[in-house]
Design a protein around this motif. Structure first.
Motif, PDB file in Angstrom:
ATOM      1  N   GLU A 313       0.838  -1.210   0.000  1.00 15.24           N
ATOM      2  CA  GLU A 313       0.000   0.000   0.000  1.00 15.24           C
ATOM      3  C   GLU A 313       0.864   1.247   0.000  1.00 15.24           C
ATOM      4  OE1 GLU A 313      -2.404  -0.518   3.433  1.00 15.24           O
ATOM      5  OE2 GLU A 313      -3.680  -2.064   2.509  1.00 15.24           O
ATOM      6  N   GLN A 316       2.360   1.743  -3.514  1.00 19.16           N
ATOM      7  CA  GLN A 316       1.371   2.261  -4.460  1.00 19.16           C
ATOM      8  C   GLN A 316       1.099   3.739  -4.224  1.00 19.16           C
ATOM      9  OE1 GLN A 316      -1.969  -0.367  -3.968  1.00 19.16           O
ATOM     10  NE2 GLN A 316      -0.928  -2.109  -4.910  1.00 19.16           N
ATOM     11  N   LEU A 317       1.028   4.139  -2.952  1.00 17.06           N
ATOM     12  CA  LEU A 317       0.800   5.550  -2.634  1.00 17.06           C
ATOM     13  C   LEU A 317       1.973   6.394  -3.095  1.00 17.06           C
ATOM     14  CD1 LEU A 317      -0.943   7.697  -1.286  1.00 17.06           C
ATOM     15  CD2 LEU A 317       0.198   7.161   0.887  1.00 17.06           C
ATOM     16  N   LEU A 319       4.039   5.761  -5.554  1.00 18.08           N
ATOM     17  CA  LEU A 319       4.021   5.847  -7.017  1.00 18.08           C
ATOM     18  C   LEU A 319       2.995   6.864  -7.493  1.00 18.08           C
ATOM     19  CD1 LEU A 319       4.344   2.075  -7.996  1.00 18.08           C
ATOM     20  CD2 LEU A 319       5.982   3.885  -8.497  1.00 18.08           C
ATOM     21  N   LYS A 320       1.830   6.886  -6.824  1.00 17.05           N
ATOM     22  CA  LYS A 320       0.798   7.857  -7.219  1.00 17.05           C
ATOM     23  C   LYS A 320       1.261   9.283  -6.953  1.00 17.05           C
ATOM     24  CE  LYS A 320      -3.287   4.942  -6.597  1.00 17.05           C
ATOM     25  NZ  LYS A 320      -4.506   4.686  -5.794  1.00 17.05           N
ATOM     26  N   LEU A 321       1.932   9.489  -5.808  1.00 10.65           N
ATOM     27  CA  LEU A 321       2.399  10.829  -5.464  1.00 10.65           C
ATOM     28  C   LEU A 321       3.507  11.292  -6.402  1.00 10.65           C
ATOM     29  CD1 LEU A 321       2.463  10.569  -1.559  1.00 10.65           C
ATOM     30  CD2 LEU A 321       0.834  11.846  -2.972  1.00 10.65           C
ATOM     31  N   SER A 322       4.369  10.342  -6.832  1.00 13.17           N
ATOM     32  CA  SER A 322       5.480  10.719  -7.714  1.00 13.17           C
ATOM     33  C   SER A 322       5.034  10.882  -9.151  1.00 13.17           C
ATOM     34  CB  SER A 322       6.591   9.657  -7.642  1.00 13.17           C
ATOM     35  OG  SER A 322       6.108   8.420  -8.130  1.00 13.17           O
ATOM     36  N   ASP A 323       3.910  10.247  -9.525  1.00 19.41           N
ATOM     37  CA  ASP A 323       3.442  10.315 -10.905  1.00 19.41           C
ATOM     38  C   ASP A 323       1.915  10.411 -10.916  1.00 19.41           C
ATOM     39  OD1 ASP A 323       3.407  10.240 -13.682  1.00 19.41           O
ATOM     40  OD2 ASP A 323       3.399   8.050 -13.754  1.00 19.41           O
ATOM     41  N   PRO A 324       1.366  11.516 -10.437  1.00 15.59           N
ATOM     42  CA  PRO A 324      -0.097  11.624 -10.306  1.00 15.59           C
ATOM     43  C   PRO A 324      -0.842  11.537 -11.615  1.00 15.59           C
ATOM     44  CG  PRO A 324       0.967  13.755  -9.937  1.00 15.59           C
ATOM     45  CD  PRO A 324       2.065  12.736  -9.988  1.00 15.59           C
ATOM     46  N   GLY A 326       0.054   9.646 -14.133  1.00 14.94           N
ATOM     47  CA  GLY A 326       0.207   8.316 -14.717  1.00 14.94           C
ATOM     48  C   GLY A 326       0.910   8.341 -16.048  1.00 14.94           C
ATOM     49  N   SER A 335      -3.993  -3.394 -15.236  1.00  8.89           N
ATOM     50  CA  SER A 335      -4.719  -2.153 -14.968  1.00  8.89           C
ATOM     51  C   SER A 335      -5.885  -1.937 -15.914  1.00  8.89           C
ATOM     52  CB  SER A 335      -3.750  -0.960 -15.077  1.00  8.89           C
ATOM     53  OG  SER A 335      -3.294  -0.820 -16.414  1.00  8.89           O
TER      54      SER A 335
END
Length: 348
Positions: A313, A316-317, A319-324, A326, A335
């Motif tokens: 978790e 994944q968080l 990765l989302k913060l570093s590449d919002p 996508g 996906s």
């Protein structure tokens, strides 16, 4: 509210090692207990105190009837009855006696294990999805043995994908069966735990019990059978569809797998992931999901499973913060929406 329940025998197993059993009762029902001379005083909100007293009264009655509890079993029983208000300790203990699992008598040890066993009894196709050590395969084999012993089916078919779990095993000596047996060893282990070894050997020789990799299932119709598809997360979508369509008349099928341990090559969509998307809501199919609370191995395994979940978790968080947006990576097959993958499965 306070209630006292008289306990003259079996106080040591009730409390357990370092009071771990009584703490399950206290934390599960938000009550406080105090040990008096020959009774246990329970304090808390009225509904919870009444529920706790009912559980303890069942325990006292069962001990008087000669029921003995191991520390681990009682701990598991208490977890179930504190989480599920519809279950009594007596019914849970007796449920193990009512099922013939060969040389074993078993009772579900967690709420989800109970739901799993009941789903297998009620449905012809059940998916058991969750982490290692939750009893998915073991209980499925137990139910299969029960069905065979009680003549509800005429054979058991156990299958797994022959996928290397990260290791390179290289050339395996021996005939075809000897080459694939290492992949299927956990299924053999469960069988030998349920039945005498001589009986297992005879049933294997007569093909009443068949243990084979999934490739051996193509083109067959499995009537009057109890089929277990283990480690299904390592099947492809095509293999999953192929196996699910092998089910014949008077047959049950249980599919088990752990979506956190997929060993397929990168970019290959797991057949178990695909099936949970495609078949959700289909009448006659039941999905039972396990989590770390259902782990019935060493207590460390629960903590290990939870630690990996937190780590994943966190990743994944991050990765989302570093590449919002996508934009850093192309979408993987995992996906894609269910419909995008489902149309790629061949019809034959």
């Amino acid at each position: 509210m306070k209630i006292s329940v008289q306990i003259t025998r079996g106080i040591e197993p009730l409390f357990g090692t370092r009071d771990e059993n009584i703490r399950v009762l206290e934390s599960g029902l938000s009550v406080h207990t105090s040990l008096l001379n020959d009774s246990l005083e329970i304090e808390g909100d009225e509904p919870n105190v009444i529920r706790a007293a009912s559980i303890l009264e069942d325990y006292v009655a069962l001990v008087k009837e000669g029921q003995s509890f191991t520390n681990g079993d009682l701990n598991s029983y208490l977890r179930v009855v504190t989480e599920d208000p519809e279950v009594t300790l007596r019914s849970l203990v007796h449920s193990g006696r009512q099922r013939n699992f060969g040389k074993k008598t078993l009772a579900p040890k967690t709420v989800n294990q109970r739901r799993y066993v009941e789903a297998i009894e009620r449905h012809d196709l059940v998916f058991g999805v969750g982490p290692a050590g939750t009893g998915k395969t073991y209980l499925a084999v137990a139910m299969a043995v029960s069905a065979l012993v009680n003549k509800r089916v005429s054979r058991i078919v156990l299958t797994r994908p022959a996928v290397e779990a990260g290791e390179r095993l290289g050339f395996l000596p021996g005939n075809l069966q000897e080459k694939v047996d290492p992949y299927l060893r956990p299924l053999y282990d469960a069988l030998y735990d349920m039945l005498e070894s001589e009986k297992v050997e005879k049933l294997l020789e007569r093909a009443v019990i068949e243990v084979a990799p999934i490739a051996f299932m193509r083109g067959r119709t499995l009537n009057d059978s109890f089929i277990i598809f283990d480690e299904a997360q390592n099947s492809t979508a095509e293999q999953m569809k192929m196996l699910l369509t092998r089910q014949g008349f008077n047959s049950k099928m249980v599919v088990t797998g752990d979506l956190t341990q997929v060993d397929l090559p990168s970019g290959k969509r797991s057949g178990l992931t695909d099936a949970t998307d495609v078949l959700r809501g289909v009448e006659g199919i039941s999905f039972v999901y396990f989590d770390e609370r259902d782990v019935v191995r060493h207590p460390l395994v629960q903590r290990i499973v939870k630690a990996y979940e937190r780590y994943q978790e966190g990743r994944q968080l991050a990765l989302k913060l570093s590449d919002p947006a996508g934009e850093m990576a192309a979408p993987s097959p995992e996906s894609l929406p269910a419909g995008a993958a489902a149309h790629e499965i061949p019809l034959n």
